[in-house]
Structures are given as structure tokens and as C-alpha cells.
Design a protein around this motif. Structure first.
Motif, PDB file in Angstrom:
ATOM      1  N   TYR A  97     -62.181  38.614 -25.089  1.00  8.15           N
ATOM      2  CA  TYR A  97     -62.100  39.213 -26.648  1.00  8.15           C
ATOM      3  C   TYR A  97     -60.498  37.923 -26.182  1.00  8.15           C
ATOM      4  O   TYR A  97     -59.776  38.060 -25.805  1.00  8.15           O
ATOM      5  N   LYS A  98     -60.771  37.534 -27.350  1.00  5.63           N
ATOM      6  CA  LYS A  98     -60.114  36.600 -28.150  1.00  5.63           C
ATOM      7  C   LYS A  98     -58.565  37.333 -29.134  1.00  5.63           C
ATOM      8  O   LYS A  98     -59.008  38.466 -29.961  1.00  5.63           O
ATOM      9  N   ASN A  99     -57.830  36.631 -29.062  1.00  4.92           N
ATOM     10  CA  ASN A  99     -57.048  37.043 -30.433  1.00  4.92           C
ATOM     11  C   ASN A  99     -56.239  37.930 -29.688  1.00  4.92           C
ATOM     12  O   ASN A  99     -56.008  39.496 -30.382  1.00  4.92           O
ATOM     13  N   LEU A 100     -55.598  37.937 -28.984  1.00  9.87           N
ATOM     14  CA  LEU A 100     -55.342  39.334 -28.457  1.00  9.87           C
ATOM     15  C   LEU A 100     -53.783  39.103 -28.078  1.00  9.87           C
ATOM     16  O   LEU A 100     -53.914  38.009 -27.173  1.00  9.87           O
ATOM     17  N   ARG A 101     -52.972  40.346 -28.621  1.00  9.14           N
ATOM     18  CA  ARG A 101     -51.833  39.899 -27.836  1.00  9.14           C
ATOM     19  C   ARG A 101     -51.149  41.243 -27.471  1.00  9.14           C
ATOM     20  O   ARG A 101     -51.226  41.932 -27.902  1.00  9.14           O
ATOM     21  N   ILE A 102     -49.989  41.101 -27.007  1.00  7.91           N
ATOM     22  CA  ILE A 102     -49.159  42.774 -26.257  1.00  7.91           C
ATOM     23  C   ILE A 102     -47.685  42.683 -26.929  1.00  7.91           C
ATOM     24  O   ILE A 102     -47.311  40.866 -27.576  1.00  7.91           O
ATOM     25  N   LEU A 103     -47.553  43.364 -27.726  1.00  7.79           N
ATOM     26  CA  LEU A 103     -46.453  43.778 -28.705  1.00  7.79           C
ATOM     27  C   LEU A 103     -45.416  43.928 -27.602  1.00  7.79           C
ATOM     28  O   LEU A 103     -45.545  44.492 -26.996  1.00  7.79           O
ATOM     29  N   THR A 104     -44.127  42.589 -28.117  1.00  7.99           N
ATOM     30  CA  THR A 104     -42.940  43.209 -27.507  1.00  7.99           C
ATOM     31  C   THR A 104     -41.721  43.125 -28.279  1.00  7.99           C
ATOM     32  O   THR A 104     -41.714  42.718 -29.707  1.00  7.99           O
ATOM     33  N   PHE A 105     -40.558  44.421 -27.873  1.00  5.99           N
ATOM     34  CA  PHE A 105     -39.306  44.179 -28.383  1.00  5.99           C
ATOM     35  C   PHE A 105     -38.196  43.094 -28.384  1.00  5.99           C
ATOM     36  O   PHE A 105     -37.297  43.211 -29.330  1.00  5.99           O
ATOM     37  N   GLU A 106     -38.770  42.325 -27.307  1.00  9.60           N
ATOM     38  CA  GLU A 106     -37.108  41.543 -26.616  1.00  9.60           C
ATOM     39  C   GLU A 106     -37.888  40.295 -26.803  1.00  9.60           C
ATOM     40  O   GLU A 106     -38.960  40.480 -27.236  1.00  9.60           O
ATOM     41  N   ASN A 107     -36.835  39.412 -27.630  1.00  8.38           N
ATOM     42  CA  ASN A 107     -37.135  38.341 -27.459  1.00  8.38           C
ATOM     43  C   ASN A 107     -38.191  37.509 -25.985  1.00  8.38           C
ATOM     44  O   ASN A 107     -39.055  36.606 -26.317  1.00  8.38           O
ATOM     45  N   ASN A 108     -37.928  37.935 -25.299  1.00  6.93           N
ATOM     46  CA  ASN A 108     -38.274  37.180 -23.836  1.00  6.93           C
ATOM     47  C   ASN A 108     -38.338  38.230 -23.421  1.00  6.93           C
ATOM     48  O   ASN A 108     -37.046  38.403 -21.796  1.00  6.93           O
ATOM     49  N   PRO A 109     -38.625  38.959 -22.616  1.00  9.68           N
ATOM     50  CA  PRO A 109     -39.106  39.945 -21.488  1.00  9.68           C
ATOM     51  C   PRO A 109     -39.130  39.807 -20.535  1.00  9.68           C
ATOM     52  O   PRO A 109     -39.002  40.612 -19.359  1.00  9.68           O
ATOM     53  N   GLU A 110     -39.191  38.459 -19.917  1.00  3.31           N
ATOM     54  CA  GLU A 110     -39.739  37.853 -18.803  1.00  3.31           C
ATOM     55  C   GLU A 110     -38.273  37.173 -18.544  1.00  3.31           C
ATOM     56  O   GLU A 110     -37.677  36.741 -17.065  1.00  3.31           O
ATOM     57  N   GLU A 111     -37.341  37.601 -18.867  1.00  3.44           N
ATOM     58  CA  GLU A 111     -36.198  36.606 -18.501  1.00  3.44           C
ATOM     59  C   GLU A 111     -34.866  37.819 -17.705  1.00  3.44           C
ATOM     60  O   GLU A 111     -34.908  38.814 -17.744  1.00  3.44           O
ATOM     61  N   LEU A 112     -34.219  37.460 -16.444  1.00  4.46           N
ATOM     62  CA  LEU A 112     -33.099  37.890 -16.123  1.00  4.46           C
ATOM     63  C   LEU A 112     -31.548  38.087 -16.661  1.00  4.46           C
ATOM     64  O   LEU A 112     -31.377  36.991 -17.122  1.00  4.46           O
ATOM     65  N   LYS A 113     -31.562  39.197 -16.805  1.00  2.00           N
ATOM     66  CA  LYS A 113     -30.290  40.076 -17.302  1.00  2.00           C
ATOM     67  C   LYS A 113     -28.801  39.550 -16.873  1.00  2.00           C
ATOM     68  O   LYS A 113     -28.440  39.399 -17.694  1.00  2.00           O
ATOM     69  N   TYR A 114     -28.931  39.059 -15.701  1.00  2.00           N
ATOM     70  CA  TYR A 114     -27.898  39.362 -14.469  1.00  2.00           C
ATOM     71  C   TYR A 114     -27.923  38.060 -14.266  1.00  2.00           C
ATOM     72  O   TYR A 114     -29.005  37.008 -13.811  1.00  2.00           O
ATOM     73  N   LYS A 115     -26.809  37.857 -13.277  1.00  2.00           N
ATOM     74  CA  LYS A 115     -26.367  36.113 -13.101  1.00  2.00           C
ATOM     75  C   LYS A 115     -26.128  36.520 -11.354  1.00  2.00           C
ATOM     76  O   LYS A 115     -25.047  37.724 -11.247  1.00  2.00           O
ATOM     77  N   PHE A 116     -26.477  36.312  -9.973  1.00  2.00           N
ATOM     78  CA  PHE A 116     -26.750  36.043  -9.374  1.00  2.00           C
ATOM     79  C   PHE A 116     -24.606  36.049  -9.070  1.00  2.00           C
ATOM     80  O   PHE A 116     -24.460  34.879  -9.427  1.00  2.00           O
ATOM     81  N   GLN A 117     -23.948  36.679  -8.283  1.00  2.00           N
ATOM     82  CA  GLN A 117     -22.728  36.059  -8.203  1.00  2.00           C
ATOM     83  C   GLN A 117     -22.855  35.684  -6.127  1.00  2.00           C
ATOM     84  O   GLN A 117     -22.399  36.525  -5.684  1.00  2.00           O
ATOM     85  N   PRO A 118     -23.120  33.936  -6.250  1.00  2.00           N
ATOM     86  CA  PRO A 118     -23.195  34.148  -4.361  1.00  2.00           C
ATOM     87  C   PRO A 118     -21.597  34.892  -3.803  1.00  2.00           C
ATOM     88  O   PRO A 118     -20.531  34.437  -4.891  1.00  2.00           O
ATOM     89  N   ASP A 119     -21.228  35.512  -2.610  1.00  4.30           N
ATOM     90  CA  ASP A 119     -20.509  35.246  -2.268  1.00  4.30           C
ATOM     91  C   ASP A 119     -20.117  34.213  -1.492  1.00  4.30           C
ATOM     92  O   ASP A 119     -21.374  34.299  -0.239  1.00  4.30           O
ATOM     93  N   THR A 120     -18.969  33.215  -1.463  1.00  2.00           N
ATOM     94  CA  THR A 120     -18.702  32.295  -0.326  1.00  2.00           C
ATOM     95  C   THR A 120     -18.452  32.520   0.594  1.00  2.00           C
ATOM     96  O   THR A 120     -18.294  32.131   1.867  1.00  2.00           O
ATOM     97  N   THR A 121     -18.079  34.037   1.244  1.00  2.00           N
ATOM     98  CA  THR A 121     -17.635  34.325   2.293  1.00  2.00           C
ATOM     99  C   THR A 121     -18.957  34.889   3.719  1.00  2.00           C
ATOM    100  O   THR A 121     -18.348  34.847   4.418  1.00  2.00           O
ATOM    101  N   ALA A 122     -19.693  34.881   2.554  1.00  2.36           N
ATOM    102  CA  ALA A 122     -20.471  35.487   3.317  1.00  2.36           C
ATOM    103  C   ALA A 122     -21.202  34.776   4.279  1.00  2.36           C
ATOM    104  O   ALA A 122     -21.331  33.863   4.195  1.00  2.36           O
ATOM    105  N   ARG A 123     -21.487  34.946   5.641  1.00  2.87           N
ATOM    106  CA  ARG A 123     -21.991  34.455   6.837  1.00  2.87           C
ATOM    107  C   ARG A 123     -22.988  35.610   7.598  1.00  2.87           C
ATOM    108  O   ARG A 123     -23.037  36.439   7.309  1.00  2.87           O
TER     109      ARG A 123
END
Lengths: 158, 203, 200
Positions: free
Chosen positions: A126-152
């Protein structure tokens, strides 16, 4: 004539093979597209359409609403066709998909279901086939990883 | 007629059929569409982030976490023990040895649900078994494992166990991803070797 | 037996057992085709006997056509079939050394074992020579490694290199093979050595 007679078995084998190949090719349950087409479409994002894009779309389209039987009628799309995911490939539903003009827009409450349905239909050709999404980019990481600089690594687990 | 001519004609005839085959089966899905549909509709091939967290804590060797994001994102942070197969690289023959491990659970994840489920459907459609999707992807992982908190005075044993799982997974995630780049590189190298061993094959 | 999907779930010992029987079948076929005589292989070089090219090319095109058809009907996963990686230098130099050895010894590794099993003494010597060669290769490998690994082309396939579908390539190869068989039969007549071939 004699020549053809002596080639009887050869012709028979080739004939049987030809019939088997044609039967296999007519089987609508067999995927014939290259898997690469699906990967390419997902990679360059041509497999999704946002609600805003849909509003601007002038070409004819048909919304396929998958797997949302529990949703109240008030929240349904207008002019959408409801198809349960497990019955997506039933004869009647295939007819709907085949007869649709313009774009086919897949929608499901769960992106996971819509994505899987998209891959299956894409690979069935099937051609011309698309998924409808409500977000502009559903594959975006919404969180930011906070490195723990003291971790060993040595500080062992809990 | 001479048998040689018969065999030659038979082979040439089969060759002509092969030359006109309508599609190349090697590039297409091996499952039939109704098989893939019924597998897709089943809930069994989803794993929740808590299930994955528990496996990560146990250092379960029967699973393989596959991060489908691009390498830069993978390097920034990833679930401990995962390998990076960018979605665009999914069909690289190099990974066949990885996907073809029948006894190892392959768990796909991306940031959201879309890439992982597309990858799941493609890999399953190509005939590789035992693949799963981590439901919700890394966004759900952050929401549930990294940022969840328990409030209130009483805590049931069940909640306690869940909390412990999440806490441990959070700790492992933070520790590994906080390593300086040089150490991280070594860590990835070590994982790559593990990966090669799994491949087996004739090389 | 990995790539054949209907039997891919067999236990390991059964796989090995099937491989064992296929091996016996292969050896038997080699013996029956007369490959246990060193004159056959040498005859290929001198042109008086071209059984070798006919047997091996037939095997190759039958396997090629068969695997394509099995793949089309979903019974065989060609992706799991091992493709030999292509090292240009090693392939050319190794081909020359091996080819010279085949003419002088009159065997290739497979046929020498087939001949050994029916007690041919020359095959035993040939195999011994092969083992000495393998030993020398391993011992000198560090010195030639750089040369051997040069010009690595990966898992190359001719159909991909030509840009045609595997089916078209199969057809081309079958036509080439049939043409080659015809030329080979002409050569057999031209270079015939009744004194040798009557013994075979």
C-alpha cells in the motif's frame, strides 16, 4: 512431433514449476515488497503525518481508526473507518483499503499498534500510507539525563 | 533424444522462470501477512519498563537490549547492557547473527514507541523469533524508573519491591552513563566483544 | 542445516547426523563419478577428459536454481547462507598454488579423501602433502598475513556486482554452463587419449 514427445518429462516439470510460481505470486498473504522500503520510509519520516499537516491536506484522504472499540463515539473522528487491528486483513477490510482514494491515514490510541499496522500494510504494497500523530516528534527524548559526576563503578549495588 | 539435451533444456527452462520471478524473496518478509498480524496483535511481545529494569538488575544473560536510536544519542545515555543498532542500519547483514539468536530475548527500544515497534514488525516479519518491545521506550523509562517517587506513610511489600527494582536500575543507569568518555569507550568495546562471540558463524 | 526453515528447530545432534549422511552421500557420488582416479582431474588440464567441469558445474547450477526456488517458496532463508568473504590477493595467489597442486597430484582435497577411502596409495601421499602444506601455511602465516588480508572486498556476490537479480544471473550461468559443456565435449574429441581413458 517425435521430438516434443521425447521432451515430455522436461516440459511437464517446467510446467508444474511455472504453475507453482504463479500460485505463490497470486497469494495475497505473501509479502512482496522489499523490507528496505519500510526502513527508508521510517528513516526519512515520510510515514507520519501530524494533525496540523492533516488539516492543511487538500488531497482526498481516508482515516483508518484501528483498535479503539472502547472509545466513546463522541471522541471518534468524523468520516473515519473503524477497523479492529486483528481484522485488518479480512476480505471486507482489504476491499475498503484497496478502494480508498488518495492518502490512507492510520490512527490508533496506541502508537505501537499503528506502527505495526503501518509496517504490515506498507509491506503488502500500500502506498500513500501514514500514521497520524498528535505530537510533532513522537520520537524525541523528553528528558535530559543528568550525569552524577561523583558516581564510581566500584560502589556496588544497593 | 540425447539425455544431455534434455537436462540442458530443463535447466535453461528453470533458469528462464527464475529470471522472470516477480519479486526477490530474499529481500521480502518471510512470514505471511496473517501470521505477522496475529503476532502483532498479541500483547505477549511487549515488556514493561519495570520488567526490563528487573532483568537489568539481575544482569540477565538471556536478554539483549537493542537501542535503535542514532549513535550520538546512544552515547549520551542508554540502558546498561544495551547494544546500539541505529534504525537506519537495521537491515545491515552484520546484525543477522544477533537477530538470529533464537534463545535470546531481543528487546527493542527507542525514545518513543514508533521506531521500536516498526523495527519489531520488520525483524519479526523477516522471520526472526523471540523479539520484544519495551513499551513506552526511554521516555517511559525516565518517567517510571528514573523519576518516580513513593509518597505516603505506608508502603505495601509489593510497592517496596517495585521501589527497590527501580532504585537499583536507576543507580546502574546513572553510574554507567556518568562514566567519563574514555571509560565509556572501554565499556562499549567490552560489550562489542560479547556481541561478536554471540555471532558465531564461520568467520 | 540452519537455513532450511522447516527443520531449523532440530536438536544439534540430529543436525550433525544429517550432515554426516550428506557427507557420505557426497563421497559416494564423487567415487561413482570416477573422481577417485587421479587421471580424471589431470585430464581436465590436458583436455582428454572433462568430467570434472561437467560434474561440478552441473552441481553448481542445480544448487543455484534449487536454492532460488526454495527461497521463493519460503522454505529456505538465503540470508542465513554463508557467503565467503573475498580477499583478492589470497584468492588469486591461492588459486594458482592450489591449481598447480591439483594438476600435479591429480586430486582436489575432496576427491583425495574419496580416493583414500578406497585405499589408493597416491591419494594418501597427496593428503599428506596437503597437511604439510597446511602446517607450513600456519607457521608462516604471520609473515604473509598483511599480503593475504589486502584488497578485502567483503561478502561479495556477482549478481550484486553486475546489478542484476539473482534469477537473471542464474539464467546467465546456466547458459554459460551449457555452452561450456558443449565446448568441453569438442575438446574431449580433439585431445582424446584412448590409452588413458580406456582405463577410467
Amino acid at each position: 512431433m517425435n521430438r516434443i514427445k521425447s521432451l515430455k518429462i522436461t516440459i511437464l516439470v517446467i510446467g508444474i514449476l511455472l504453475i507453482l510460481v504463479i500460485i505463490r505470486n497470486l497469494d495475497r498473504n505473501v509479502f512482496k515488497e522489499k523490507a528496505k522500503t519500510a526502513v527508508d520510509a521510517v528513516r526519512n519520516n515520510s510515514n507520519v503525518i501530524t494533525v496540523n499537516q492533516l488539516k492543511k491536506l487538500t488531497a482526498p484522504y481516508l482515516i483508518i481508526d484501528i483498535g479503539s472499540e472502547s472509545r466513546p463515539d463522541s471522541l471518534q473522528f468524523q468520516h473515519a473507518v473503524k477497523i479492529a487491528f486483528s481484522q485488518l486483513l479480512d476480505k471486507a477490510n482489504r476491499k475498503i483499503l484497496n478502494d480508498a482514494k488518495g492518502e490512507l491515514i492510520l490512527y490508533a490510541d496506541d502508537v505501537a499498534t499503528a506502527s505495526r499496522a503501518w509496517v504490515i500494510l506498507n509491506q503488502l504494497g500500500y502506498k500513500n500510507l501514514r500514521i497520524l500523530t498528535f505530537e510533532n516528534n513522537p520520537e524525541e527524548l523528553k528528558y535530559k539525563f543528568q550525569p552524577d559526576t561523583t558516581a564510581r563503578l566500584e560502589q556496588d549495588s544497593f | 533424444m540425447d539425455a544431455r539435451i534434455k537436462y540442458s533444456l530443463l535447466l535453461v527452462g528453470i533458469g528462464i522462470i527464475l529470471a522472470f520471478l516477480p519479486y526477490n524473496a530474499t529481500d521480502a518478509f518471510r512470514l505471511k501477512s496473517d501470521e505477522l498480524l496475529s503476532k502483532s496483535a498479541s500483547e505477549e511481545n511487549y515488556l514493561s519498563v519495570d520488567q526490563v529494569a528487573r532483568m537489568v538488575n539481575k544482569e540477565d544473560s538471556t536478554i539483549m537490549l537493542i537501542d535503535l536510536r542514532e549513535t550520538a544519542q546512544f552515547k549520551e545515555c542508554n540502558i546498561p547492557g544495551s547494544i546500539n543498532i541505529p534504525f537506519s542500519d537495521l537491515l545491515n547483514p552484520w546484525w543477522e547473527g544477533t537477530f538470529n539468536q533464537k534463545k535470546i530475548k531481543k528487546i527493542f527500544y527507542g525514545n518513543g514507541d514508533q521506531t521500536a515497534n516498526c523495527a519489531w514488525a520488520i525483524v519479526t516479519g523477516l522471520g526472526y523469533k523471540n523479539s520484544f518491545v519495551m513499551k513506552g521506550g526511554l521516555n517511559e523509562w525516565f518517567k517510571t524508573v528514573m523519576l518516580s517517587q513513593f509518597r505516603g506513610e505506608k508502603i505495601t511489600p509489593l510497592e517496596n519491591a517495585l521501589y527497590e527494582t527501580r532504585f537499583n536500575a536507576r543507580k546502574a543507569f546513572t553510574q554507567i552513563n556518568s562514566l567519563p568518555d574514555s571509560l565509556k569507550r572501554q565499556y562499549f568495546k567490552a560489550k562489542e566483544i560479547k556481541q561478536l562471540k554471540l555471532d558465531g558463524g564461520c568467520q | 542445516m540452519g537455513p532450511i526453515s522447516i527443520i531449523s528447530d532440530f536438536p544439534e545432534w540430529l543436525n550433525m547426523l544429517i550432515a554426516f549422511f550428506i557427507g557420505i552421500g557426497f563421497g559416494f557420488a564423487l567415487e561413482q563419478a570416477g573422481f577417485s582416479s587421479s587421471r580424471r582431474l589431470a585430464g581436465m588440464f590436458y583436455g582428454y577428459d572433462t568430467t570434472v567441469i561437467k560434474v561440478f558445474f552441473t552441481a553448481a547450477i542445480v544448487a543455484l536454481a534449487g536454492s532460488q526456488l526454495l527461497s521463493f517458496f519460503g522454505l529456505l532463508n538465503l540470508k542465513l547462507v554463508f557467503v565467503n568473504p573475498y580477499y583478492v590477493n589470497s584468492a588469486i595467489l591461492g588459486g594458482i598454488i592450489m591449481g598447480a597442486g591439483f594438476i600435479m597430484g591429480g586430486y582436489c582435497p575432496g576427491t583425495s579423501i574419496s580416493a583414500l577411502s578406497i585405499g589408493k596409495i597416491d591419494a594418501m601421499i597427496f593428503l599428506l602433502g596437503g597437511m604439510v602444506g597446511a602446517f607450513l601455511f600456519m607457521e608462516t602465516y604471520p609473515f604473509i598475513q598483511a599480503f593475504a588480508m589486502e584488497n578485502y572486498k567483503g561478502n561479495m556476490r556477482i549478481d550484486e556486482w553486475l546489478g542484476v537479480s539473482p534469477g537473471v544471473f542464474t539464467l546467465l550461468l546456466i547458459i554459460a554452463a551449457v555452452a561450456m559443456f558443449w565446448i568441453a565435449e569438442l575438446a574431449e574429441k580433439k585431445f582424446s587419449r584412448p590409452d588413458i581413458t580406456s582405463d577410467l
